[in-house]
Design an enzyme around this catalytic site. Structure first.
Site, mmCIF file in Angstrom:
data_model
loop_
_atom_site.group_PDB
_atom_site.id
_atom_site.type_symbol
_atom_site.label_atom_id
_atom_site.label_comp_id
_atom_site.label_asym_id
_atom_site.label_seq_id
_atom_site.Cartn_x
_atom_site.Cartn_y
_atom_site.Cartn_z
ATOM 1 N N TYR A 46 1.091 -0.856 0.326
ATOM 2 C CA TYR A 46 -0.515 -0.283 -0.449
ATOM 3 C C TYR A 46 0.659 1.404 -0.206
ATOM 4 C CZ TYR A 46 -3.662 3.339 1.263
ATOM 5 O OH TYR A 46 -4.731 4.282 1.867
ATOM 6 N N GLY A 105 3.090 1.580 -2.924
ATOM 7 C CA GLY A 105 2.104 1.615 -4.085
ATOM 8 C C GLY A 105 1.737 2.940 -4.723
ATOM 9 N N LYS A 106 0.886 3.571 -3.240
ATOM 10 C CA LYS A 106 0.442 4.921 -3.321
ATOM 11 C C LYS A 106 2.781 6.194 -3.726
ATOM 12 C CE LYS A 106 -3.569 4.885 -2.143
ATOM 13 N NZ LYS A 106 -4.726 5.164 -2.936
ATOM 14 N N VAL A 162 -10.156 1.286 12.330
ATOM 15 C CA VAL A 162 -10.543 1.229 14.012
ATOM 16 C C VAL A 162 -11.440 1.694 14.887
ATOM 17 C CG1 VAL A 162 -9.481 3.454 14.571
ATOM 18 C CG2 VAL A 162 -9.031 1.935 16.041
ATOM 19 N N THR A 192 -1.304 3.414 22.838
ATOM 20 C CA THR A 192 -0.405 4.422 22.701
ATOM 21 C C THR A 192 -0.142 4.728 21.348
ATOM 22 O OG1 THR A 192 1.942 3.946 23.189
ATOM 23 C CG2 THR A 192 0.569 4.066 24.836
ATOM 24 N N PRO A 215 2.273 2.457 12.068
ATOM 25 C CA PRO A 215 2.400 3.597 12.809
ATOM 26 C C PRO A 215 2.651 3.854 14.581
ATOM 27 C CG PRO A 215 2.083 4.407 10.417
ATOM 28 C CD PRO A 215 1.326 2.835 10.581
ATOM 29 N N GLN A 266 2.360 7.760 15.382
ATOM 30 C CA GLN A 266 2.045 8.643 15.596
ATOM 31 C C GLN A 266 1.617 9.565 14.027
ATOM 32 O OE1 GLN A 266 5.236 11.578 17.798
ATOM 33 N NE2 GLN A 266 6.541 10.829 16.195
HETATM 34 P P1 NAD Z 1 -12.595 2.152 0.593
HETATM 35 O O1 NAD Z 1 -12.007 0.640 0.733
HETATM 36 O O2 NAD Z 1 -14.348 2.114 0.722
HETATM 37 O O3 NAD Z 1 -13.180 1.642 -1.626
HETATM 38 C C1 NAD Z 1 -12.300 1.788 -1.955
HETATM 39 C C2 NAD Z 1 -13.197 1.382 -3.837
HETATM 40 O O4 NAD Z 1 -12.086 1.259 -4.461
HETATM 41 C C3 NAD Z 1 -13.813 0.290 -3.441
HETATM 42 O O5 NAD Z 1 -14.923 0.366 -3.631
HETATM 43 C C4 NAD Z 1 -13.509 -0.885 -4.261
HETATM 44 O O6 NAD Z 1 -14.265 -1.891 -4.447
HETATM 45 C C5 NAD Z 1 -12.144 -0.403 -5.270
HETATM 46 N N1 NAD Z 1 -11.108 -1.306 -5.739
HETATM 47 C C6 NAD Z 1 -10.421 -1.326 -5.520
HETATM 48 N N2 NAD Z 1 -9.695 -1.464 -6.147
HETATM 49 C C7 NAD Z 1 -10.145 -1.264 -7.541
HETATM 50 C C8 NAD Z 1 -9.719 -1.266 -9.360
HETATM 51 N N3 NAD Z 1 -8.442 -2.664 -9.115
HETATM 52 N N4 NAD Z 1 -10.265 -1.270 -9.902
HETATM 53 C C9 NAD Z 1 -12.011 -0.725 -9.495
HETATM 54 N N5 NAD Z 1 -12.350 -0.525 -8.770
HETATM 55 C C10 NAD Z 1 -11.508 -0.947 -7.394
HETATM 56 O O7 NAD Z 1 -11.735 2.823 0.413
HETATM 57 P P2 NAD Z 1 -11.992 4.457 0.792
HETATM 58 O O8 NAD Z 1 -11.487 4.904 2.382
HETATM 59 O O9 NAD Z 1 -13.038 4.952 0.350
HETATM 60 O O10 NAD Z 1 -10.211 5.216 0.488
HETATM 61 C C11 NAD Z 1 -10.823 5.575 -1.078
HETATM 62 C C12 NAD Z 1 -9.224 6.057 -1.350
HETATM 63 O O11 NAD Z 1 -8.630 6.809 -0.729
HETATM 64 C C13 NAD Z 1 -8.117 5.172 -1.427
HETATM 65 O O12 NAD Z 1 -7.269 4.909 -2.860
HETATM 66 C C14 NAD Z 1 -7.688 5.116 -0.245
HETATM 67 O O13 NAD Z 1 -5.986 4.386 -0.476
HETATM 68 C C15 NAD Z 1 -7.212 6.692 -0.157
HETATM 69 N N6 NAD Z 1 -7.464 7.207 1.431
HETATM 70 C C16 NAD Z 1 -8.553 6.520 1.977
HETATM 71 C C17 NAD Z 1 -7.925 6.971 3.411
HETATM 72 C C18 NAD Z 1 -9.194 6.881 4.468
HETATM 73 O O14 NAD Z 1 -8.994 6.694 5.966
HETATM 74 N N7 NAD Z 1 -10.306 6.134 3.913
HETATM 75 C C19 NAD Z 1 -6.609 7.240 3.936
HETATM 76 C C20 NAD Z 1 -6.250 7.590 2.907
HETATM 77 C C21 NAD Z 1 -5.894 7.746 1.420
HETATM 78 N N1 UDP Z 2 -5.947 -0.523 15.635
HETATM 79 C C1 UDP Z 2 -6.188 -0.793 17.403
HETATM 80 N N2 UDP Z 2 -7.875 -1.773 16.941
HETATM 81 C C2 UDP Z 2 -9.220 -2.013 16.078
HETATM 82 C C3 UDP Z 2 -8.333 -1.777 14.845
HETATM 83 C C4 UDP Z 2 -6.846 -0.717 14.396
HETATM 84 O O1 UDP Z 2 -6.373 -0.805 17.595
HETATM 85 O O2 UDP Z 2 -9.885 -3.080 16.165
HETATM 86 C C5 UDP Z 2 -5.106 0.307 15.548
HETATM 87 C C6 UDP Z 2 -4.125 0.245 14.597
HETATM 88 O O3 UDP Z 2 -2.847 -1.124 14.492
HETATM 89 C C7 UDP Z 2 -2.954 1.100 14.319
HETATM 90 C C8 UDP Z 2 -4.949 2.572 15.047
HETATM 91 O O4 UDP Z 2 -5.627 1.592 15.273
HETATM 92 O O5 UDP Z 2 -2.874 1.411 14.970
HETATM 93 C C9 UDP Z 2 -5.635 2.740 13.325
HETATM 94 O O6 UDP Z 2 -5.853 1.834 12.497
HETATM 95 P P1 UDP Z 2 -6.306 1.972 10.988
HETATM 96 O O7 UDP Z 2 -6.697 0.487 9.932
HETATM 97 O O8 UDP Z 2 -7.963 2.572 11.338
HETATM 98 O O9 UDP Z 2 -6.015 2.950 10.168
HETATM 99 P P2 UDP Z 2 -3.784 2.889 9.362
HETATM 100 O O10 UDP Z 2 -3.335 1.824 10.938
HETATM 101 O O11 UDP Z 2 -4.164 2.845 8.325
HETATM 102 O O12 UDP Z 2 -3.786 4.023 9.681
#
Ligand code: NAD
Ligand code: UDP
Length: 314
Positions: free
Chosen positions: A147, A150-151, A189, A210, A275, A277
């Site tokens: 991820y 990739g990003k 979470v 924490t 991560p 923080q």
């Molecule tokens: P989500 O999983 O709810 O939505 C992702 C969508 O993409 C889904 O509908 C899934 O079916 C579709 N998808 C996945 N792979 C695909 C593919 N190969 N072709 C077509 N469709 C595909 O996630 P989200 O929270 O809505 O996130 C949307 C975007 O924002 C993502 O790119 C994610 O990385 C980015 N993002 C989200 C968060 C967050 O906190 N929600 C934080 C950082 C970045």
């Molecule tokens: N986390 C947790 N319990 C859960 C799901 C996540 O303690 O049931 C923790 C996870 O380990 C991370 C934080 O909450 O430290 C945020 O996790 P999330 O998967 O929401 O997002 P990301 O880690 O991608 O920021």
């Protein structure tokens, strides 16, 4: 309306994508939603189908796609660790081949393209709060790398297509976003804790609780995403998130209190490379986009708890 845009939203049936489709239609645009439904759901967009300006196509962005559009929002990619680690190679393909395909489309039809990047490009950050200039501290070979890297590669593609091919590309770095329409089994979470609290199940804290995160309510995120798309002469990357920072333990306590839940807290193993923080510096978004989030954690959680409460009793 000023001008109706033809808009492509990849990942439009997902959590953020479905809210964005709704807002774009509200503003009078024409929306083409592409999704392979890996983590997205028709439930998220069913209510939009009666709108003649809304179209949905099942399509995987790792394959080419052709359409005449003005704007592309490239959101397709699973965002929850359990989902993006389910098939890590596919996650990389979606980020690299998928972004490449969308950039090719944008180049051909001269569309503006916005890519949904992430705070994960900073990895386990040594700079706190994180500014856009920071290059990050990312493990290239760990469980989250599919991820994070990739990003990062997708960001590189966005910038190289801008430099080499004059594509009008833009990058936002989204920090943890939450709200209605997250999946109950999403694994992130906020949804995990709310669903556990409402069901009276144990709240699962990974590690000692924490570690910190900064949580942005979905409406604020959609607002800044649109502002970024409409902004002239600004490619980013720009941090989009709420700078309020909370430990995971604080989040658990808040949700227990707000749901009046008798659930207990249990501690599990901290996932690899989690991560320690995370907090965005949003000065750039304030300066360039005139944006800052309006919804504080408590208000956003209230709306999200209501949503899951209704969903569980439906
Ligand atoms: P989500 O999983 O709810 O939505 C992702 C969508 O993409 C889904 O509908 C899934 O079916 C579709 N998808 C996945 N792979 C695909 C593919 N190969 N072709 C077509 N469709 C595909 O996630 P989200 O929270 O809505 O996130 C949307 C975007 O924002 C993502 O790119 C994610 O990385 C980015 N993002 C989200 C968060 C967050 O906190 N929600 C934080 C950082 C970045
Ligand atoms: N986390 C947790 N319990 C859960 C799901 C996540 O303690 O049931 C923790 C996870 O380990 C991370 C934080 O909450 O430290 C945020 O996790 P999330 O998967 O929401 O997002 P990301 O880690 O991608 O920021």
């Amino acid at each position: 309306m000023k001008q109706r845009k033809r808009v492509l939203v990849t990942g439009g049936a997902g959590f953020i994508g479905s809210h964005l489709c709704e807002k774009l239609l509200d503003e009078g645009h024409e929306v083409l939603c592409l999704d392979n439904f890996f983590t997205g759901s028709k439930d998220n967009i069913n209510h939009l189908r009666s709108n003649p300006f809304f179209e949905i196509i099942r399509h995987d962005i790792t394959h080419q796609f052709f359409a005449e559009v003005d704007w592309v929002f490239n959101l397709a990619c699973p965002a929850s660790p359990i989902h993006y680690q389910y098939n890590p190679i596919k996650t990389l393909k979606t980020n690299i081949m998928g972004t490449l395909n969308m950039l090719g489309l944008a180049k051909r039809v001269k569309a503006r393209i916005l890519h949904a990047s992430t705070s994960e490009v900073y990895g386990d950050p040594k700079m706190h709060p994180q500014k856009e200039e920071y290059w990050g501290n990312v493990n290239p070979i760990g469980p989250r790398s599919c991820y994070d890297e990739g990003k990062r590669a997708a960001e590189t593609l966005m910038m190289d297509y801008k430099r080499e091919q004059n594509v009008d590309s833009k990058i936002i770095r989204i920090f943890n976003t939450y709200g209605p329409k997250m999946r109950a089994d999403d694994g992130r979470v906020v949804s995990n804790f709310i669903v556990q609290a409402l069901k009276g199940e144990d709240l699962t804290i990974y590690g000692d609780g924490t570690q910190t995160r900064s949580f942005c309510y979905i409406d604020d995120l959609v607002d800044v995403t649109l502002r970024m798309m409409k902004k002239e002469n600004f490619a980013g990357p720009v941090n989009t998130g709420n700078p309020g920072e909370f430990t995971i333990m604080e989040l658990a306590d808040k949700i227990l209190e707000m749901t009046n839940s008798k659930s207990k807290i249990v501690y599990g193993e901290l996932p690899g490379d989690d991560p320690t923080q995370r907090k965005p510096d949003i000065s750039l978004a304030k300066e360039k986009l005139g944006w800052e989030p309006k919804t504080n954690l408590e208000d956003g959680l209230k709306l999200t708890i209501q949503y899951f409460d209704n969903w569980l009793s439906a």
